[in-house]
Write an enzyme that holds these catalytic residues in place. Structure first.
Site, PDB file in Angstrom:
ATOM      1  N   GLY A   1     -10.189   0.053   1.939  1.00  0.00           N
ATOM      2  CA  GLY A   1     -10.980   0.631   0.858  1.00  0.00           C
ATOM      3  C   GLY A   1     -10.167   0.942  -0.377  1.00  0.00           C
ATOM      4  O   GLY A   1      -9.566   0.060  -0.966  1.00  0.00           O
TER       5      GLY A   1
ATOM      6  N   CYS B   1       0.745  -2.761  -6.065  1.00  0.00           N
ATOM      7  CA  CYS B   1      -0.189  -3.894  -6.111  1.00  0.00           C
ATOM      8  C   CYS B   1       0.421  -5.139  -6.760  1.00  0.00           C
ATOM      9  O   CYS B   1      -0.304  -6.027  -7.200  1.00  0.00           O
ATOM     10  CB  CYS B   1      -1.480  -3.505  -6.834  1.00  0.00           C
TER      11      CYS B   1
ATOM     12  N   THR C   1       0.849  -1.179   0.000  1.00  0.00           N
ATOM     13  CA  THR C   1       0.000   0.000   0.000  1.00  0.00           C
ATOM     14  C   THR C   1       0.885   1.229   0.000  1.00  0.00           C
ATOM     15  O   THR C   1       1.858   1.295   0.743  1.00  0.00           O
ATOM     16  CB  THR C   1      -0.907   0.014   1.239  1.00  0.00           C
TER      17      THR C   1
ATOM     18  N   ILE D   1      -7.519  -0.668  -4.902  1.00  0.00           N
ATOM     19  CA  ILE D   1      -8.578  -1.054  -3.975  1.00  0.00           C
ATOM     20  C   ILE D   1      -8.118  -2.274  -3.198  1.00  0.00           C
ATOM     21  O   ILE D   1      -7.624  -3.236  -3.778  1.00  0.00           O
ATOM     22  CB  ILE D   1      -9.893  -1.381  -4.735  1.00  0.00           C
TER      23      ILE D   1
END
Length: 140
Positions: free
Chosen positions: A84, A102, A1, A72
């Site tokens: 979220g 990601c 993240t 997401i």
């Protein structure tokens, strides 16, 4: 993240069981759809990609490297969501240079500002917040 100034980050707390929708994949698709709709109101065509969660710049050329606007990640505990999305509004994209966002090596990170270029309104951050809030109100 990766979170940085210039992102709109939304952590959704939704009871999927109470909504009668115990389906995490459907929930992810609903988040993607809401973000795509919000981006359309800002004049930016966005799309999803089969097999990859997130929101991407709509591209006609399938050989072009996909440009990702929103990441997401949702967790569930007892069918209540947590975590979220992170929508790249006008952040410095160089922050992504030292990571593989990601885990997607063949994807370029983009922002609303970088895609709109000269069409970028001066109040882009506020317009984005309003567009996302309105879209999520419709979808959820």
């Amino acid at each position: 993240t990766y979170h940085a100034p210039g992102q709109l980050v939304g952590y959704l707390v939704v009871d999927l069981a109470a909504r009668g929708r115990r389906d995490a994949h459907r929930f992810l698709r609903e988040i993607e759809a809401a973000l795509c709709d919000a981006l359309a109101t800002l004049g930016l065509a966005a799309e999803t990609r089969v097999g990859i969660t997130g929101v991407f710049v709509a591209q006609d050329d399938t050989d072009a490297r996909p440009r990702k606007l929103a990441s997401i990640g949702v967790g569930l505990k007892g069918w209540v969501s947590w975590h979220g999305f992170a929508l790249n509004v006008d952040l410095d994209l160089a922050g992504f240079d030292s990571i593989v966002a990601c885990g997607l090596r063949d994807v370029e990170m983009a922002s609303i500002a970088s895609e709109l270029g000269a069409r970028r309104p001066p109040d882009l951050g506020e317009r984005t917040r309003v567009a996302v809030a309105d879209s999520f109100a419709k979808h959820f």
